[in-house]
Design an enzyme around this catalytic site. Structure first.
Site, PDB file in Angstrom:
ATOM      1  CG  HIS A   1       2.233  10.506   5.521  1.00 24.78           C
ATOM      2  ND1 HIS A   1       3.015  11.119   4.582  1.00 24.78           N
ATOM      3  CD2 HIS A   1       1.004  11.060   5.433  1.00 24.78           C
ATOM      4  CE1 HIS A   1       2.291  12.045   3.967  1.00 24.78           C
ATOM      5  NE2 HIS A   1       1.071  12.029   4.455  1.00 24.78           N
TER       6      HIS A   1
ATOM      7  CG  ASP B   1      -6.791  10.389   6.898  1.00 26.50           C
ATOM      8  OD1 ASP B   1      -5.901  10.125   6.061  1.00 26.50           O
ATOM      9  OD2 ASP B   1      -7.656  11.258   6.727  1.00 26.50           O
TER      10      ASP B   1
HETATM   11  C1  SDX Z   1      -3.322  10.629   3.567  1.00 28.16           C
HETATM   12  O1  SDX Z   1       0.507  11.671   0.639  1.00 28.16           O
HETATM   13  C2  SDX Z   1      -0.137  12.483   1.433  1.00 28.16           C
HETATM   14  O2  SDX Z   1       0.322  13.566   1.755  1.00 28.16           O
HETATM   15  C3  SDX Z   1      -1.488  11.962   1.918  1.00 28.16           C
HETATM   16  C4  SDX Z   1      -2.194  12.786   2.982  1.00 28.16           C
HETATM   17  C5  SDX Z   1      -2.627  14.151   2.454  1.00 28.16           C
HETATM   18  O3  SDX Z   1      -2.806  15.062   3.274  1.00 28.16           O
HETATM   19  O4  SDX Z   1      -2.910  14.245   1.238  1.00 28.16           O
HETATM   20  O5  SDX Z   1      -1.337  12.979   4.096  1.00 28.16           O
HETATM   21  C6  SDX Z   1      -3.476  12.095   3.459  1.00 28.16           C
HETATM   22  O6  SDX Z   1      -3.609   9.923   2.629  1.00 28.16           O
HETATM   23  C7  SDX Z   1      -2.727  10.055   4.833  1.00 28.16           C
HETATM   24  C8  SDX Z   1      -2.502   8.519   4.750  1.00 28.16           C
HETATM   25  C9  SDX Z   1      -3.834   7.844   5.012  1.00 28.16           C
HETATM   26  N1  SDX Z   1      -3.736   6.379   4.791  1.00 28.16           N
HETATM   27  C10 SDX Z   1      -3.724   5.522   5.827  1.00 28.16           C
HETATM   28  O7  SDX Z   1      -3.732   5.852   7.002  1.00 28.16           O
HETATM   29  C11 SDX Z   1      -3.772   4.056   5.408  1.00 28.16           C
HETATM   30  C12 SDX Z   1      -2.812   3.241   6.296  1.00 28.16           C
HETATM   31  N2  SDX Z   1      -1.457   3.619   5.924  1.00 28.16           N
HETATM   32  C13 SDX Z   1      -0.809   2.861   4.922  1.00 28.16           C
HETATM   33  O8  SDX Z   1      -1.523   2.054   4.101  1.00 28.16           O
HETATM   34  C14 SDX Z   1       0.502   3.431   4.419  1.00 28.16           C
HETATM   35  O9  SDX Z   1       1.213   3.825   5.517  1.00 28.16           O
HETATM   36  C15 SDX Z   1       0.426   4.563   3.410  1.00 28.16           C
HETATM   37  C16 SDX Z   1      -0.437   4.207   2.251  1.00 28.16           C
HETATM   38  C17 SDX Z   1      -0.077   5.806   4.037  1.00 28.16           C
HETATM   39  C18 SDX Z   1       1.847   4.812   2.913  1.00 28.16           C
HETATM   40  O10 SDX Z   1       2.228   3.692   2.203  1.00 28.16           O
HETATM   41  P1  SDX Z   1       3.713   3.509   1.632  1.00 28.16           P
HETATM   42  O11 SDX Z   1       4.516   4.740   1.797  1.00 28.16           O
HETATM   43  O12 SDX Z   1       3.591   2.903   0.273  1.00 28.16           O
HETATM   44  O13 SDX Z   1       4.338   2.496   2.642  1.00 28.16           O
HETATM   45  P2  SDX Z   1       4.202   0.906   2.520  1.00 28.16           P
HETATM   46  O14 SDX Z   1       2.769   0.522   2.313  1.00 28.16           O
HETATM   47  O15 SDX Z   1       5.238   0.417   1.565  1.00 28.16           O
HETATM   48  O16 SDX Z   1       4.589   0.481   4.016  1.00 28.16           O
HETATM   49  C19 SDX Z   1       5.970   0.335   4.399  1.00 28.16           C
HETATM   50  C20 SDX Z   1       5.941  -0.759   5.466  1.00 28.16           C
HETATM   51  C21 SDX Z   1       5.302  -2.040   4.970  1.00 28.16           C
HETATM   52  O17 SDX Z   1       5.833  -3.095   5.748  1.00 28.16           O
HETATM   53  P3  SDX Z   1       7.082  -3.982   5.092  1.00 28.16           P
HETATM   54  O18 SDX Z   1       6.637  -4.404   3.725  1.00 28.16           O
HETATM   55  O19 SDX Z   1       8.263  -3.037   5.093  1.00 28.16           O
HETATM   56  O20 SDX Z   1       7.238  -5.121   6.072  1.00 28.16           O
HETATM   57  O21 SDX Z   1       5.130  -0.326   6.569  1.00 28.16           O
HETATM   58  C22 SDX Z   1       4.004  -1.182   6.689  1.00 28.16           C
HETATM   59  C23 SDX Z   1       3.861  -1.894   5.366  1.00 28.16           C
HETATM   60  O22 SDX Z   1       3.222  -3.159   5.526  1.00 28.16           O
HETATM   61  N3  SDX Z   1       2.841  -0.324   6.952  1.00 28.16           N
HETATM   62  C24 SDX Z   1       1.846  -0.614   7.800  1.00 28.16           C
HETATM   63  C25 SDX Z   1       0.997   0.499   7.798  1.00 28.16           C
HETATM   64  N4  SDX Z   1       1.489   1.425   6.943  1.00 28.16           N
HETATM   65  C26 SDX Z   1       2.623   0.911   6.424  1.00 28.16           C
HETATM   66  N5  SDX Z   1       1.615  -1.705   8.553  1.00 28.16           N
HETATM   67  C27 SDX Z   1       0.494  -1.680   9.323  1.00 28.16           C
HETATM   68  N6  SDX Z   1      -0.360  -0.635   9.370  1.00 28.16           N
HETATM   69  C28 SDX Z   1      -0.151   0.465   8.622  1.00 28.16           C
HETATM   70  N7  SDX Z   1      -0.994   1.483   8.650  1.00 28.16           N
END
Ligand code: SDX
Length: 424
Positions: A303, A360
Site C-alpha cells: 500500500h 483487497d
Molecule cells: C487500494 O491509496 C489507497 O488508499 C488505495 C486503497 C483505497 O482504499 O482507496 O487502499 C485501495 O487500492 C489498495 C491497494 C490495492 N492494490 C494491490 O493490492 C495491488 C498490489 N499492490 C501493489 O501493486 C502496490 O503495493 C501498490 C500499487 C498498492 C502501491 O504501490 P507503490 O506505493 O507505488 O509501491 P511500489 O509499486 O513502488 O512498490 C515498492 C516496492 C517495489 O519493489 P522495489 O522496486 O523496491 O524492489 O515493493 C514492491 C515493488 O516491486 N511491491 C510488491 C508488491 N507491492 C509492492 N512486490 C510484490 N507484490 C506486491 N503486491
C-alpha cells in the site's frame, strides 16, 4: 511559534510557510515557489505531495490508523450502519435518530433507476465488464436529473439519488450480464439486504440471512473512504473543472477499476487461482512475487500509505471466517490466502518493503462466498466508496476551488524547424 521551511534554489533562498494539521502532519506550502524561484517540485506518484487540506478521513500508515471524521474504523465497523457512515462522511457528524430515519426513508424511496438506464444496459454487449457498464450508466444519470434540484433528506438531491440507486444499478448490471430479468428494489428491506435481493432473487444464490446482509453492510463501511487515493483524487480533480457530479463520480469509477487500485480484489482471486494451478504452492507464489521479471505480484499486498497492517484487512479477515462459516463454503481459498499472508510476512522481501495485506486481500474471498462473480467485486468497492468520493467532491467545491492543473518538467526535443515530407 509558527514553523517555516527554507529552500535554496541556486543562489535564491526562500522561506516557505508550513501548514500543521490537527494530527500534527506538516505540509510545506510551496504556493510561492515558482514565482520566487522559477522552480517547481517534482514528485511522480505524489508520494510526498499533498493536493489539499481535508477534514474527512485521517490515515496514519505507520500506525495503521483509519478514522472517518475522527471516528476509528474499528468503532464504526459493526455498531454503525453504512447509511449512518455515509451521512457522517457527507455531513461531518453522525446522524441523530430523526436525520437517520429521514435518510433511510428517502433512500428507500429513491432506489428506482431512470427508464433510460435499463435501455442503456440492454444496448451494451452482454460480456461488457461491469465497471464499464457502471461508469457508462452513472455518467448518463444527469440526463434524467440534470444539475440537481435542492435537497432530499438533508442531502443534495442528486447525491441522495445516486446513494440510493448505485446498488440498483449494480444489481441490474449483474442481471444483464447473466441474462436475467431485473429485480425491482424492495422498500421493505434495508440497504444491503435489498441489494442482495435485487442481485440474487430467483437464483440459487438468493439468501435472506440477516448475517450476510450485515456483513455486506460492514464491507461497504470499510470501503467508504480513504482520503486522497487514486479514484478519490480523480473525483476531486474532475470536479475541480466544475464538471457535473455524475460525471465526476463516473471518473472515479474508471480510476477504481485499475488492478493496482480497486480492481485488486478481482486480481487477488485470479492470483489465488493461479497459485492453485501451481499446486497451491505458497513458496512458489512468494518466490514469483519477488521475481522482478515475473508478471506475478502478490495482489492485495502492499500500500502506498500503510507500512503496517491495513486496519480494514484485519476486520475483513475476521469477517471472512464468519461469512464462510455461515455459508458453509469451502474455505480452501481462505486457507490458501492465510498461508500466503503468513509466508509473505515471514519473508525479508516483504518485511523490508513493509508490504502487508490491504483491504483487497480478503474481501474477494468473502464476495466469492456470497455468490458474486469476480468481475463484480470492484463494483462492490464502488458502492462502498461512493460517500467518500461525494464528500471529497463537496469539500473541494466548497472551498475557493481552483481547477487542478499540475505543472511538469519538459524533457523532450528543443525547438526545431519543420521538415518537408520530401526531405524526411
Ligand atoms: C487500494 O491509496 C489507497 O488508499 C488505495 C486503497 C483505497 O482504499 O482507496 O487502499 C485501495 O487500492 C489498495 C491497494 C490495492 N492494490 C494491490 O493490492 C495491488 C498490489 N499492490 C501493489 O501493486 C502496490 O503495493 C501498490 C500499487 C498498492 C502501491 O504501490 P507503490 O506505493 O507505488 O509501491 P511500489 O509499486 O513502488 O512498490 C515498492 C516496492 C517495489 O519493489 P522495489 O522496486 O523496491 O524492489 O515493493 C514492491 C515493488 O516491486 N511491491 C510488491 C508488491 N507491492 C509492492 N512486490 C510484490 N507484490 C506486491 N503486491
Amino acid at each position: 511559534m509558527a514553523i517555516t521551511a527554507e529552500i535554496r534554489v541556486g543562489e535564491t533562498k526562500l522561506e516557505l510557510p508550513v501548514v500543521v494539521g490537527t494530527e500534527a502532519e506538516v505540509g510545506v506550502d510551496i504556493g510561492a515557489l515558482r514565482d520566487k524561484t522559477g522552480a517547481i517540485t517534482l514528485d511522480p506518484g505524489y508520494g510526498n505531495t499533498g493536493a489539499c487540506e481535508s477534514a474527512i478521513t485521517f490515515l496514519d500508515g505507520e500506525r495503521g490508523i483509519l478514522r472517518y471524521r475522527g471516528y476509528p474504523i474499528e468503532q464504526l465497523a459493526g455498531p454503525a450502519s453504512f447509511l449512518e457512515v455515509a451521512w457522517l462522511l457527507l455531513k461531518g457528524e453522525l446522524p441523530n435518530a430523526a436525520e437517520l430515519a429521514a435518510l433511510v426513508a428517502a433512500e428507500k424511496a429513491n432506489r428506482a433507476l431512470p427508464a433510460h438506464v435499463e435501455r442503456l444496459l440492454a444496448a451494451l454487449p452482454q460480456q461488457t465488464h461491469p465497471m464499464a457498464m457502471l461508469s457508462s450508466a452513472v455518467v448518463t444519470l444527469s440526463a434524467a436529473y440534470g444539475e440537481g434540484d435542492g435537497a432530499i433528506a438533508g442531502l443534495p438531491a442528486n447525491q441522495l439519488r445516486l446513494l440510493a440507486q448505485l446498488p440498483t444499478l449494480a444489481a441490474c448490471i449483474y442481471r444483464r450480464s447473466q441474462g436475467l430479468d431485473f429485480v425491482p428494489p424492495d422498500a421493505n428491506r434495508g440497504y444491503a439486504a435489498n441489494f442482495l435481493h435485487m442481485m440474487f432473487a430467483g437464483t440459487a444464490k438468493a439468501t435472506d440471512d440477516a448475517a450476510i446482509a450485515t456483513a455486506m453492510d460492514l464491507l461497504f463501511i470499510l470501503h467508504a473512504d480513504h482520503e486522497q487515493n487514486c479514484s478519490t483524487s480523480t473525483v476531486r480533480l474532475v470536479g475541480s473543472s466544475q464538471a457535473d457530479y455524475f460525471a465526476s463520480i463516473a471518473s472515479g469509477v474508471c480510476a477504481l477499476w485499475g488492478p493496482l487500485h480497486g480492481g485488486a480484489n478481482q486480481a487477488v482471486i485470479e492470483m489465488l487461482d493461479e497459485v492453485v494451478r501451481h499446486g497451491g504452492n505458497v513458496q512458489w507464489a512468494v518466490g514469483q512475487a519477488k521475481e522482478k521479471g515475473s508478471h506475478f505480484r502478490l495482489m492485495g499486498f502492499g500500500h502506498r500509505v500503510y507500512k503496517n497492517f491495513d486496519p480494514r484487512a484485519k476486520i475483513i479477515k475476521v469477517q471472512a471466517d464468519l461469512v464462510l462459516g455461515k455459508l458453509g463454503q469451502d474455505d480452501a481459498q481462505l486457507d490458501l490466502a492465510k498461508g500466503l499472508e503468513q509466508a509473505a510476512l515471514a519473508d525479508d522481501y516483504f518485511v523490508q518493503r513493509k508490504l502487508y495485506p490491504n483491504v483487497d486481500f480478503y474481501s474477494g474471498i468473502i464476495y466469492r462466498a456470497m455468490g458474486f462473480p469476480q468481475e463484480m467485486f470492484t463494483v462492490l468497492f464502488a458502492i462502498g466508496r461512493l460517500p467518500g468520493w461525494t464528500a471529497h467532491w463537496n469539500e473541494h467545491n466548497a472551498g475557493k476551488a481552483r481547477i487542478g492543473r499540475p505543472r511538469q518538467i519538459y524533457t523532450g526535443k528543443n525547438a526545431r524547424d519543420f521538415v518537408a515530407l520530401a526531405d524526411r
